[in-house]
Every structure is written in C-alpha cells, then in structure tokens.
Design an enzyme around this catalytic site. Structure first.
Site, PDB file in Angstrom:
ATOM      1  N   THR A  72      22.408 -51.449-114.230  1.00  0.00           N
ATOM      2  CA  THR A  72      22.495 -52.752-114.889  1.00  0.00           C
ATOM      3  C   THR A  72      23.895 -53.339-114.829  1.00  0.00           C
ATOM      4  O   THR A  72      24.078 -54.510-114.482  1.00  0.00           O
ATOM      5  CB  THR A  72      22.047 -52.626-116.360  1.00  0.00           C
ATOM      6  OG1 THR A  72      20.665 -52.264-116.394  1.00  0.00           O
ATOM      7  CG2 THR A  72      22.226 -53.944-117.093  1.00  0.00           C
TER       8      THR A  72
ATOM      9  N   ALA B 155      35.736 -55.872-124.722  1.00  0.00           N
ATOM     10  CA  ALA B 155      35.946 -57.315-124.629  1.00  0.00           C
ATOM     11  C   ALA B 155      34.619 -58.051-124.608  1.00  0.00           C
ATOM     12  O   ALA B 155      33.609 -57.519-124.145  1.00  0.00           O
ATOM     13  CB  ALA B 155      36.755 -57.659-123.381  1.00  0.00           C
TER      14      ALA B 155
ATOM     15  N   ILE C 166      25.857 -60.546-125.252  1.00  0.00           N
ATOM     16  CA  ILE C 166      25.182 -61.095-124.073  1.00  0.00           C
ATOM     17  C   ILE C 166      24.829 -62.552-124.311  1.00  0.00           C
ATOM     18  O   ILE C 166      25.057 -63.414-123.450  1.00  0.00           O
ATOM     19  CB  ILE C 166      23.925 -60.279-123.726  1.00  0.00           C
ATOM     20  CG1 ILE C 166      24.318 -58.862-123.284  1.00  0.00           C
ATOM     21  CG2 ILE C 166      23.118 -60.965-122.621  1.00  0.00           C
ATOM     22  CD1 ILE C 166      23.138 -57.948-123.026  1.00  0.00           C
TER      23      ILE C 166
ATOM     24  N   ARG D 227      20.307 -66.193-136.382  1.00  0.00           N
ATOM     25  CA  ARG D 227      19.933 -66.125-137.795  1.00  0.00           C
ATOM     26  C   ARG D 227      21.117 -66.085-138.755  1.00  0.00           C
ATOM     27  O   ARG D 227      21.021 -66.558-139.879  1.00  0.00           O
ATOM     28  CB  ARG D 227      19.054 -64.898-138.044  1.00  0.00           C
ATOM     29  CG  ARG D 227      17.689 -64.965-137.385  1.00  0.00           C
ATOM     30  CD  ARG D 227      16.889 -63.709-137.648  1.00  0.00           C
ATOM     31  NE  ARG D 227      17.514 -62.532-137.049  1.00  0.00           N
ATOM     32  CZ  ARG D 227      17.017 -61.299-137.152  1.00  0.00           C
ATOM     33  NH1 ARG D 227      15.911 -61.088-137.834  1.00  0.00           N
ATOM     34  NH2 ARG D 227      17.635 -60.285-136.570  1.00  0.00           N
TER      35      ARG D 227
ATOM     36  N   TYR E 292      28.026 -47.542-103.847  1.00  0.00           N
ATOM     37  CA  TYR E 292      27.570 -46.452-104.711  1.00  0.00           C
ATOM     38  C   TYR E 292      26.778 -45.416-103.915  1.00  0.00           C
ATOM     39  O   TYR E 292      26.879 -44.212-104.166  1.00  0.00           O
ATOM     40  CB  TYR E 292      26.741 -47.007-105.871  1.00  0.00           C
ATOM     41  CG  TYR E 292      27.591 -47.386-107.052  1.00  0.00           C
ATOM     42  CD1 TYR E 292      27.649 -46.593-108.185  1.00  0.00           C
ATOM     43  CD2 TYR E 292      28.371 -48.542-107.031  1.00  0.00           C
ATOM     44  CE1 TYR E 292      28.444 -46.930-109.268  1.00  0.00           C
ATOM     45  CE2 TYR E 292      29.170 -48.895-108.102  1.00  0.00           C
ATOM     46  CZ  TYR E 292      29.208 -48.083-109.222  1.00  0.00           C
ATOM     47  OH  TYR E 292      30.007 -48.421-110.282  1.00  0.00           O
TER      48      TYR E 292
ATOM     49  N   HIS F  73      58.441 -62.578-123.181  1.00  0.00           N
ATOM     50  CA  HIS F  73      58.526 -63.994-123.544  1.00  0.00           C
ATOM     51  C   HIS F  73      58.679 -64.881-122.306  1.00  0.00           C
ATOM     52  O   HIS F  73      59.408 -64.535-121.381  1.00  0.00           O
ATOM     53  CB  HIS F  73      59.738 -64.213-124.464  1.00  0.00           C
ATOM     54  CG  HIS F  73      59.868 -65.603-124.963  1.00  0.00           C
ATOM     55  ND1 HIS F  73      59.049 -66.119-125.949  1.00  0.00           N
ATOM     56  CD2 HIS F  73      60.706 -66.606-124.590  1.00  0.00           C
ATOM     57  CE1 HIS F  73      59.399 -67.377-126.172  1.00  0.00           C
ATOM     58  NE2 HIS F  73      60.394 -67.703-125.352  1.00  0.00           N
TER      59      HIS F  73
ATOM     60  N   GLY G 153      11.511 -41.672-111.437  1.00  0.00           N
ATOM     61  CA  GLY G 153      11.479 -40.281-111.862  1.00  0.00           C
ATOM     62  C   GLY G 153      10.969 -40.118-113.279  1.00  0.00           C
ATOM     63  O   GLY G 153      11.321 -40.882-114.171  1.00  0.00           O
TER      64      GLY G 153
ATOM     65  N   GLU H 125      28.100 -64.657-124.333  1.00  0.00           N
ATOM     66  CA  GLU H 125      28.696 -64.737-123.001  1.00  0.00           C
ATOM     67  C   GLU H 125      27.913 -65.667-122.092  1.00  0.00           C
ATOM     68  O   GLU H 125      28.485 -66.537-121.410  1.00  0.00           O
ATOM     69  CB  GLU H 125      28.766 -63.334-122.378  1.00  0.00           C
ATOM     70  CG  GLU H 125      29.812 -62.444-123.022  1.00  0.00           C
ATOM     71  CD  GLU H 125      29.828 -61.042-122.456  1.00  0.00           C
ATOM     72  OE1 GLU H 125      30.845 -60.348-122.610  1.00  0.00           O
ATOM     73  OE2 GLU H 125      28.808 -60.618-121.854  1.00  0.00           O
TER      74      GLU H 125
ATOM     75  N   GLY I  18      19.188 -58.452-128.067  1.00  0.00           N
ATOM     76  CA  GLY I  18      19.484 -57.026-128.097  1.00  0.00           C
ATOM     77  C   GLY I  18      18.863 -56.261-126.940  1.00  0.00           C
ATOM     78  O   GLY I  18      18.082 -56.804-126.152  1.00  0.00           O
TER      79      GLY I  18
ATOM     80  N   CYS J  70      27.448 -56.490-116.250  1.00  0.00           N
ATOM     81  CA  CYS J  70      28.893 -56.733-116.373  1.00  0.00           C
ATOM     82  C   CYS J  70      29.509 -57.416-115.158  1.00  0.00           C
ATOM     83  O   CYS J  70      30.250 -58.389-115.296  1.00  0.00           O
ATOM     84  CB  CYS J  70      29.638 -55.413-116.593  1.00  0.00           C
ATOM     85  SG  CYS J  70      28.815 -54.224-117.648  1.00  0.00           S
TER      86      CYS J  70
ATOM     87  N   GLY K 132      26.669 -44.292-115.517  1.00  0.00           N
ATOM     88  CA  GLY K 132      26.727 -42.951-116.073  1.00  0.00           C
ATOM     89  C   GLY K 132      26.105 -41.906-115.174  1.00  0.00           C
ATOM     90  O   GLY K 132      26.664 -40.822-114.973  1.00  0.00           O
TER      91      GLY K 132
END
Length: 475
Positions: free
Chosen positions: A50, A354, A187, A207, A108, A449, A124, A190, A275, A56, A16
């Site tokens: 990340t 996905a 996560i 849980r 990058y 098909h 920063g 995966e 999380g 990813c 971002g």
C-alpha cells in the site's frame, strides 16, 4: 526432525514483509526465505504494498504536484508575472505516476531476488501453523510471518457504495471538479488538501469539532484554520447519512448536523476515508488458531509473536502503530530476534511522523493532553508566526510550533509543528527526543538564521504552565 520447505515464509509483500524477508535472508543464520504476494494490479497486489503503490509514495508525488499551483500563485508576490489561469494535464500526471509505481514495484522484486528470497505469486492463506496455501500449491515453513497490512474501512449507510476509497482515488482517469471527503483522519485531510491544490472544489465532512483526532488539540485547531484559509470547505460536526445519484450521473451527499440535514449537490467524487482496518480476510487465521484483539487485529507479544509459536505478525495487520517506518522497524526486530542472535523488541515511543496537508504537520512525542495525563506538571511553549516566505507572497498562511517540557527533569516530551517544511524539520527533532533532549539543551543550541526551524530553539518563555493537571498560568 521435521523438514520444512522454508525456514521463513512471509505472507505480504509490502514494506514490512519485504524488509523482514530480505533482512532475515542476509543474516548470519542464512535462513531459506520465501515471500507470498499477489501480482501488481491497479488497486491490489504488488511488491511494495500500500505505501509504495497506492499510499504514501503516490500521495506524496501528488502533494508535490498540487503545491506547484500554490507556488505559482505565491510567485506573483515576488514579481513573477504568472497567468491567472494555467491548465493542468491530469492524464499526463497519472501516466507518470503509474510509470513510477511500476518502476518501484520492479525495484522491490530486484531487492528480493538479490537477497535470495523466493517470490511466490498469488494469494496466501494458512492451512495450519506451518503451511501456507498459494493457489493449488502448499508450502511449509518452520516460521510464518504475516505482514498483510490494512485496508480501507467503509461506513455503511444508504448509497455508501457510491463512495470510493483512497486506493481508487489515486487512479482516477479524470480530476473531479467537485469532491466530498468523508472522514477527518490523516488520509482524509491529505487527500482533501492535495485535490484542492489542483483546483478541485473540496468539502471535508467529519463528526468532531476539529479533524485529526489523536493529534495535539492546539495543532488540530490551528491546522483547521489554515486549511480553511486555503479554500477547503470544512463541515465539522456533521455526519453523512446518504449519497444519492442524480439524473446527470453526479452525486448528492446528505449530511446531518446540529441544525438538521444539509445537501451537497453536483458532486463528482465522494471519498470514503473513515479509517483502515487489519487486512485479514481469507488468511485462514482460524485454521492456525491465531488469536485476534477486540479491534480485529492480530494479537502479538513484545517480539511480534502470536499465540502460536511458529507464527509472527508485523505492520498494520497488528494495529500497533500504522506507519510504514514502524512496520520496517518491527520487521528488522523480528528478523534479528529469530535469525540474528539478538533479541529485539520494537519501540513504539518517540516516533516522528508527518501529515501532508497544506500546510503540513510534523509531530514527535506526546500531545499536550497525553503529557498532562502522564506527568501532571507541564510547561508549554508555543509560537504562532508568519513564515518569511509569505511576507512577500501575499499568502495568509501561518506556522505554529509547540514544545512540551516536563518541568521536573527539563526533558522535552513533545514537539509539534504546523507549517512549511514541518515534515523535514521534525525528523531532526525526533533524533533529539530519542537522545533525551532537555529544554536547556535546545536553548543553548544556535539557530539557523533565517529559518522557521530556529523558532524551536528560541522559545524562552512558557505560554502556559500546568501543575497537578490544571493550568496555572497563561503567560
């Protein structure tokens, strides 16, 4: 008029942040842009953030690699004489993965340089609404954009410090022979599937009755069955209560279920994948007077602006939708609004995504539960089948597809796929839903098909109907 060193200063060099900086720099207003990011390290810092460096991209590379193990096993059904045991060189994989991360980090950097963006290396933090401190230097800006992403959320219980995060897992020097994964989000699921693909004995502890809370219930149940079929050990409705170090340096994980405590012994690695939370520590948000939500994310309006006129935020740090493409979208909308002469608010609906499990899952739109709550009336179409590739492979893996249709308008409001190539198929259907596709339009589309994707345009009869919020018929 106050003169600032920069028109725009971005804190955070992830997807971002980099997109916002270089997009803004290329717009007609030609703002002077700077971006602050730590130098690249194994577990923190680096342009790309990340997703590119420890999320990813490396995850998907390892997912590809793990599938070669499945493919070689399946190849025997097609007459290939494959040895029963094929060695894998984990160190070689890690070296190639690290080289690719360095290459992407450099790319990058090149993108920023070519866009004329100044890179300010270091951590920063805000001193006030127009000042960012980097090391012992202060930089002023008319506008500050915070794009620091999120970081792993770690549960606390006896021995929890012995668990590692996904950041560390992707840099292990040796593949664990036995691993316990705590959590049931994307996560956790995966990583469990990836390491199982390389031959690790994996135990997934969570849980709920099924993993992937927030996804469609049918898909959650179906995927659980498929994951178990691939040899994953699923410990549903269990909570971790302790991790103990054994005398041989291996670990014991103690978990509690409805029948009492259970121990998993001789564990090499415990992954804590419970999380992620907004990465705001040390940013000095209080010094700038920036408000947070109750969940600890940065509170923003429809145009990504905080309560402070000069400070904006995009991406996971705002916790609107934790997906890299969404952060990119928010970044472009921000830049266009401030420097492109076009006020744009990011849209967080009908976002295809996905989950790279085995098999993978692709989704777009509402879950059945969400659709019923929103529309009350719903037509549900499902198909559970064995894909053509597995008719000879010998694998028991199956696929599941689901369409959710608003009967009043015939609009398709949800598409859900669990099975081979789900992540590729869902992208096209994301476009269809964005264009307002109806069930009649899908029915009139000629299928490719033979393919799995054609199933989504050949489901003629509803599996069940819901009227007034209640299931009327299972057909």
């Amino acid at each position: 008029m106050t003169k600032y060193m920069y028109d725009l200063l971005v804190i955070g060099g992830g997807s971002g942040g980099v997109r916002a900086a270089r997009w803004a720099a290329g717009l007609e207003a030609k703002p002077k842009v700077g971006l602050v990011e730590l130098p690249y390290g194994a577990e923190k810092g680096g342009l790309g953030g990340t997703c590119v460096l420890r999320g990813c991209v490396p995850k998907k590379l390892l997912w590809y690699g793990g599938h070669y193990g499945h493919d070689m096993k399946d190849a025997t059904g097609y007459g290939w004489e494959v040895p029963s045991s094929i060695p894998h060189n984990w160190n070689a994989l890690m070296e190639k993965k690290r080289a690719e991360m360095l290459r992407l980090n450099g790319i990058y950097g090149g993108l920023l340089k070519n866009a004329g963006v100044d890179l300010l290396e270091g951590f920063g933090s805000l001193a006030d609404p127009h000042t960012v401190v980097v090391g012992d230097q202060k930089y002023t800006a008319e506008t500050i954009l915070i794009a620091t992403g999120a970081k792993p959320h770690h549960l606390t219980f006896p021995g929890s410090e012995l668990a590692i995060s996904s950041d560390q897992l992707l840099n292990l020097s040796a593949r664990p022979e036995k691993m316990v994964v705590l959590g049931a989000g994307y996560i956790a699921c995966e990583m469990a599937c990836i390491f199982k693909g390389y031959g690790t004995e994996v135990h997934l502890v969570y849980r709920a009755a099924n993993p992937l809370r927030g996804f469609d219930d049918d898909c959650r149940g179906f995927l659980s069955e498929q994951m178990a079929g691939h040899g994953l050990n699923l410990h549903s409705e269990h909570t971790p209560v302790a991790i103990k170090k054994q005398s041989n340096d291996k670990l014991t994980v103690v978990m509690k279920g409805k029948d009492g405590e259970v121990e998993l012994t001789d564990v090499d690695t415990v992954l804590m994948a419970t999380g992620r939370k907004p990465n705001i520590d040390g940013l000095g948000l209080d010094k700038a007077g920036i408000e947070l939500t109750t969940s600890g994310s940065i509170k923003v309006d429809d145009y990504s602006k905080t309560n402070i006129e000069s400070v904006y935020a995009v991406g996971d740090v705002t916790d609107r939708m934790q997906l890299t493409p969404v952060a990119l979208h928010e970044a472009v909308c921000f830049a266009n609004t401030l420097y492109g002469g076009e006020k744009q608010s990011p849209v967080h609906e009908l976002v295809p995504s996905a989950v790279f499990t085995t098999p993978p899952m692709g989704v777009c739109g509402l879950t059945e539960e969400q659709a019923i709550a929103k529309y009350q009336d719903l037509d549900v179409y499902t198909s559970n089948f064995r894909t053509m590739v597995h008719t000879l492979s010998g694998s028991s893996e199956r696929s599941f597809m689901k369409l959710l249709v608003d009967p009043k308008t015939s609009k398709v409001v949800g598409v859900h796929i669990v099975g081979k190539d789900a992540s590729e198929i869902i992208q096209g259907f994301g476009v269809a839903l964005k264009c307002g596709a109806t069930k009649q339009q899908l029915d009139s589309t000629i299928g490719v098909h033979p393919s799995s994707a054609e199933e989504l345009v050949t489901m003629r009869k509803a599996t069940r109907t819901v009227r007034g919020g209640k299931v009327q018929a299972n057909l």
